[in-house]
Design a protein around this motif. Structure first.
Motif, short mmCIF file in Angstrom:
data_model
loop_
_atom_site.label_atom_id
_atom_site.label_comp_id
_atom_site.label_asym_id
_atom_site.label_seq_id
_atom_site.Cartn_x
_atom_site.Cartn_y
_atom_site.Cartn_z
N LEU A 250 111.77 18.27 -0.63
CA LEU A 250 111.68 18.79 -2.00
C LEU A 250 112.15 20.24 -2.05
CD1 LEU A 250 108.22 17.33 -3.12
CD2 LEU A 250 110.49 16.47 -3.69
N GLY A 251 111.90 20.99 -0.96
CA GLY A 251 112.37 22.37 -0.90
C GLY A 251 113.89 22.45 -0.89
N ALA A 252 114.52 21.57 -0.12
CA ALA A 252 115.99 21.53 -0.10
C ALA A 252 116.54 21.19 -1.48
CB ALA A 252 116.46 20.51 0.93
N LEU A 253 115.86 20.27 -2.17
CA LEU A 253 116.27 19.88 -3.51
C LEU A 253 116.14 21.07 -4.47
CD1 LEU A 253 117.07 17.76 -5.64
CD2 LEU A 253 114.65 17.11 -5.79
N SER A 254 114.99 21.78 -4.39
CA SER A 254 114.77 22.93 -5.27
C SER A 254 115.79 24.03 -4.99
CB SER A 254 113.35 23.47 -5.08
OG SER A 254 112.39 22.53 -5.51
N ASP A 255 116.05 24.30 -3.71
CA ASP A 255 117.01 25.35 -3.35
C ASP A 255 118.40 25.03 -3.88
OD1 ASP A 255 115.02 26.70 -2.06
OD2 ASP A 255 115.63 26.12 -0.03
N ALA A 256 118.81 23.76 -3.74
CA ALA A 256 120.14 23.37 -4.22
C ALA A 256 120.23 23.52 -5.73
CB ALA A 256 120.44 21.92 -3.81
N ARG A 257 119.17 23.16 -6.43
CA ARG A 257 119.18 23.30 -7.89
C ARG A 257 119.22 24.76 -8.31
NH1 ARG A 257 114.92 18.46 -9.33
NH2 ARG A 257 116.46 16.92 -10.00
N VAL A 258 118.47 25.61 -7.60
CA VAL A 258 118.50 27.05 -7.91
C VAL A 258 119.88 27.62 -7.64
CG1 VAL A 258 117.61 29.31 -7.22
CG2 VAL A 258 116.02 27.40 -7.55
N ASN A 259 120.49 27.22 -6.52
CA ASN A 259 121.84 27.68 -6.21
C ASN A 259 122.82 27.25 -7.28
OD1 ASN A 259 121.19 28.97 -3.82
ND2 ASN A 259 121.61 27.20 -2.53
N PRO A 270 134.32 35.90 -15.14
CA PRO A 270 135.47 35.07 -14.74
C PRO A 270 135.61 34.93 -13.22
CG PRO A 270 136.21 37.25 -15.43
CD PRO A 270 134.74 37.18 -15.73
N ARG A 271 134.82 34.02 -12.63
CA ARG A 271 134.91 33.78 -11.20
C ARG A 271 135.04 32.29 -10.98
NH1 ARG A 271 134.87 37.66 -8.20
NH2 ARG A 271 134.87 36.22 -6.46
N SER A 272 136.22 31.82 -10.70
CA SER A 272 136.45 30.39 -10.54
C SER A 272 135.80 29.84 -9.28
CB SER A 272 137.95 30.08 -10.50
OG SER A 272 138.56 30.76 -9.41
N ASP A 273 135.68 30.69 -8.22
CA ASP A 273 135.12 30.18 -6.98
C ASP A 273 133.62 29.90 -7.08
OD1 ASP A 273 134.75 32.85 -7.28
OD2 ASP A 273 135.57 33.45 -5.34
N LEU A 274 132.95 30.46 -8.07
CA LEU A 274 131.55 30.11 -8.30
C LEU A 274 131.43 28.67 -8.76
CD1 LEU A 274 130.22 33.42 -9.81
CD2 LEU A 274 129.13 32.18 -7.96
N GLY A 275 132.47 28.19 -9.40
CA GLY A 275 132.48 26.79 -9.79
C GLY A 275 132.44 25.87 -8.57
N VAL A 276 133.04 26.31 -7.47
CA VAL A 276 133.01 25.54 -6.23
C VAL A 276 131.57 25.43 -5.73
CG1 VAL A 276 133.78 25.46 -3.83
CG2 VAL A 276 135.35 26.25 -5.61
N VAL A 277 130.84 26.55 -5.79
CA VAL A 277 129.45 26.56 -5.35
C VAL A 277 128.62 25.63 -6.22
CG1 VAL A 277 127.40 27.99 -4.98
CG2 VAL A 277 129.68 28.94 -4.54
N ALA A 278 128.79 25.75 -7.53
CA ALA A 278 128.01 24.91 -8.44
C ALA A 278 128.29 23.43 -8.19
CB ALA A 278 128.34 25.28 -9.89
#
Length: 303
Positions: A250-259, A270-278
């Protein structure tokens, strides 16, 4: 205990018991003594972790260790709340909650920075990506707020007061009169464990608040079983290991959602590489959800 002895011939003669009053059974204080010792020790450990964070304010490991210390002590006090004096419990928990909230944003950005570094190492982000630097700048801004907290003597002084306060654990009047047995602790723990187990069964994984609460409660059960193992016994400690494995997922799930959320929020610039992270973290969320759903289905099939 108290006893009155009649000595008609003086100390050298034979006496006769006139009356005897039995004292309370000391066994009723064995378990509370263990709890008192653990609370006092954890308060000392928390103050030490804060001192280490003040020495290394830029160290994500020191920050995480301090927050884990907060969570562990808070969990133990919340478990002991039915027996602890209300005023002492409230002021202790309130202070720890304030410190958790004050350091929460920085911890969230630390997790995002770890994620971005991982994407760079896996070549999902270009080697020349400016995203790691951008994340570092965001972290530096969040760090300023925490650094100000660390510089002030007020936080250190309040932790000194917390340590001194919890060095003498204040029990409710009914506990002072009758004490508590190990079975009282075990019964309360079993009730808390059953609540968490019920909450986890059929948990709506799409409900972020429900996932957060389930993870928090599962961690609390595990922390308590570790610190009070002498009272609760090995069987309950082993039962909580399952809770620890669940809260890790559940912690991994929460961390991924926060990220994912942080990346989307930061990508308003305007940062396109943040889209990669999302996108990456969205895929991580989907993978974890699938794994948890399979685990739940397997559990139902085995019943």
């Amino acid at each position: 205990a108290a006893m009155a002895i009649d000595l008609p011939c003086g100390l050298s003669g034979r006496g006769r018991v006139k009356w005897f009053v039995a004292g309370p059974d000391p066994v009723a204080w064995d378990a509370p003594a263990v709890a008192e010792g653990e609370v006092a020790q954890m308060a000392v450990e928390l103050k030490d972790l804060f001192a280490q964070l003040r020495e290394r304010p830029d160290d994500p490991v020191a920050l995480r260790a301090f927050r884990v210390g907060l969570r562990r002590l808070r969990s133990l006090l919340e478990f002991l709340a039915p027996w602890q004096a209300k005023k002492q419990n409230r002021r202790s928990v309130r202070l720890m909650k304030e410190l958790q909230e004050a350091t929460g944003s920085l911890r969230g950005l630390d997790i995002l920075c770890e994620c971005v570094d991982g994407l760079v190492e896996s070549d999902e982000l270009a080697a020349g990506s400016l995203l790691p630097m951008a994340c570092a700048k965001e972290r530096a801004l969040a760090r300023e707020g925490v650094a100000e907290l660390l510089r002030k003597e007020r936080a250190a002084r309040r932790l000194d007061e917390l340590e001194a306060d919890l060095a003498t654990f204040e029990w409710k009047g009914r506990v002072l009169e009758a004490g508590l047995s190990a079975s009282d602790f075990k019964t309360h723990f079993d009730q808390e464990l059953a609540k968490v187990d019920e909450a986890l069964f059929g948990l709506d994984l799409s409900d972020q608040d429900a996932v957060f609460r389930a993870r928090r409660d599962a961690k609390e059960v595990h922390f308590v079983s570790e610190r009070l193992a002498e009272v609760l016994g090995d069987e309950r400690a082993q039962a909580s290991e399952y809770m620890d494995s669940i809260q890790t997922e559940l912690g991994a799930l929460s961390d991924a959602r926060v990220n994912e959320r942080l990346a989307k929020d930061l990508s308003k610039s305007p940062r396109s590489d943040l889209g990669v992270v999302a996108r990456d973290q969205s895929e991580v969320v989907s993978a974890i959800l699938s794994g948890l759903q399979r685990l739940e289905q397997d559990g139902r099939a085995s019943e």
